[in-house]
Design an enzyme around this catalytic site. Structure first.
Site, PDB file in Angstrom:
ATOM      1  N   GLY A  99      54.267 -10.314 -43.588  1.00 21.98           N
ATOM      2  CA  GLY A  99      54.683 -11.487 -44.335  1.00 21.98           C
ATOM      3  C   GLY A  99      55.660 -11.094 -45.425  1.00 21.98           C
ATOM      4  O   GLY A  99      56.453 -10.175 -45.251  1.00 21.98           O
ATOM      5  N   ASP A 223      49.306   5.519 -42.305  1.00 20.03           N
ATOM      6  CA  ASP A 223      50.640   4.913 -42.278  1.00 20.03           C
ATOM      7  C   ASP A 223      51.509   5.506 -43.384  1.00 20.03           C
ATOM      8  O   ASP A 223      52.208   4.779 -44.089  1.00 20.03           O
ATOM      9  CB  ASP A 223      50.539   3.394 -42.431  1.00 20.03           C
ATOM     10  CG  ASP A 223      51.797   2.671 -41.941  1.00 20.03           C
ATOM     11  OD1 ASP A 223      52.554   3.284 -41.149  1.00 20.03           O
ATOM     12  OD2 ASP A 223      52.024   1.515 -42.349  1.00 20.03           O
TER      13      ASP A 223
END
Length: 399
Positions: A99, A223
């Protein structure tokens, strides 16, 4: 009457009409206002029977119920909408698969004379099951984790209605964006050699904390990349985006078996091939970013010639001990770096990138090695003039 909720050194003003009396971290299935799920009686019994001298591993969910409820604030959606001017495009500072991220302005203090506090609000895309899972992971992990090199989560918002499902996170604001921006975006001035090392040392300390810093649980970041290393006003690095983080293996196990996720070009090959996740998977990703700070190139760049598109393949042809090693160094450094230190960082990166994960160094060792490199003289040796004087200048960078 409005109610003031204190958060750290300042206070937010909120309407408080829909604010629950007992702030709890959210459950996987419900909204933020639902009580967090409790452990089963069987689990409690097993924990209570454990030896007092043996440390007992605890899940992040259990820790978040205990600590997150005290540290995180539940925001009203209307409050976040107001703070971002209706999620204005003019205040958008980032966007990704999850988003958008907005700069948000809040009033500090309960009186009218308080100043403004700037925070960052992440609004996840609606109707995204994966987005909800990552949102929940961020709330649970960052509600527990606390370290100078991890971004601080202030609170969250979860609203379910007949027409929409809103999931938002509120973080401290990081004005200098990310390491990715400063390495690869030419709009920013180049980072100096010393600044690059300091950023990577801070990032390594953050990973070391995740791997070894908590007695109750081990965390695998999963990540690590330059885009997830955010920089504060003083360029101090902080790891962000914990949506893909996982708990480490439980007692007696060597790894966590999981679906392979992450960013292409940073995931360890052993993790990709087997789905076996360990802290050494993070070490591999860290090694990739070490080469990025040396070269100023991304892990994968399709615009390069075929033989240079994959960073690790390209640098492998110019090992630290070779005469051609300097040809891989970032030209934006202008040759202003100690060559011996650069070769030492490359050797450390190679250790992080060995095929056998067990042979990769723990992050504690990485921190120590980079701190030693930082102490190396950043100045080039003096050049002796014919008149007996000497002056210092940077040697020309080889191209």
């Amino acid at each position: 009457m409005a109610r003031v909720t204190k958060m750290g050194c300042f206070a937010f003003k909120s309407g408080g009409k829909n604010k629950p009396k007992n702030q709890r971290t959210p459950s996987p299935s419900g909204g933020a206002k639902s009580p967090a799920p409790t452990s089963s009686e069987g689990h409690k019994s097993k924990s209570s029977s454990a030896s007092a001298t043996t440390p007992t591993r605890t899940s992040i969910q259990e820790l978040s119920e205990e600590r997150g409820a005290q540290r995180l604030r539940v925001f009203d959606f209307d409050e976040l909408s107001s703070a971002t001017n209706g999620f204005s495009r003019a205040l958008k500072i980032g966007e990704g698969g999850f988003g958008s991220v907005y700069r948000a302005f809040f009033r500090s203090g309960s009186g009218g004379g308080g100043g403004r506090v700037v925070l960052a609000v992440k609004r996840l895309k609606q109707r995204s099951l994966q987005g909800h899972k990552q949102w929940l992971a961020e709330v649970q992990f960052l509600g527990v984790l606390e370290h100078p090199n991890l971004v601080r989560l202030i609170g969250y918002c979860a609203v379910d209605s007949e027409t929409s499902k809103q999931r938002l996170l509120v973080y401290e604001f990081m004005p200098n964006k990310s390491l990715d921006d400063h390495l690869f975006n030419r709009a920013h001035p180049p980072l100096s050699w010393r600044m690059r090392l300091q950023i990577m040392i801070g990032a390594a300390r953050g990973l070391d904390y995740l791997h070894e810093g908590l007695q109750e649980v081990q965390v695998i970041y999963r990540d690590f990349k330059a885009a997830n290393v955010l920089l504060d006003a003083d360029f101090k690095p902080k790891l962000s985006d914990f949506g893909l983080a996982r708990e480490g293996p439980t007692e007696g196990k060597t790894h966590v078996s999981t679906a392979v996720v992450g960013t292409h070009g940073y995931a360890a090959p052993d993790y990709i091939e087997t789905g076996h996740l360990t802290t050494r998977s993070d070490v591999w990703s860290y090694g990739v970013v070490l080469y990025e700070i040396l070269t100023g190139r991304r892990s994968v760049e399709r615009s390069r010639p075929p033989e240079e598109q994959k960073l690790l393949d390209w640098v492998a042809r110019h090992p630290p001990e070779s005469h051609s090693f300097r040809s891989i160094m970032d030209p934006r450094l202008g040759g202003k770096y100690p060559a011996a230190a650069a070769r030492r960082v490359a050797r450390l990166a190679d250790r992080c990138l060995v095929k056998n994960p067990k042979e990769r160094p723990p992050m504690r060792d990485v921190v120590g090695e980079l701190e030693r490199v930082l102490q190396m003289d950043p100045s080039p040796p003096p050049l002796v003039e014919k008149d007996g004087g000497d002056r210092r200048r940077s040697p020309p960078a080889k191209r």
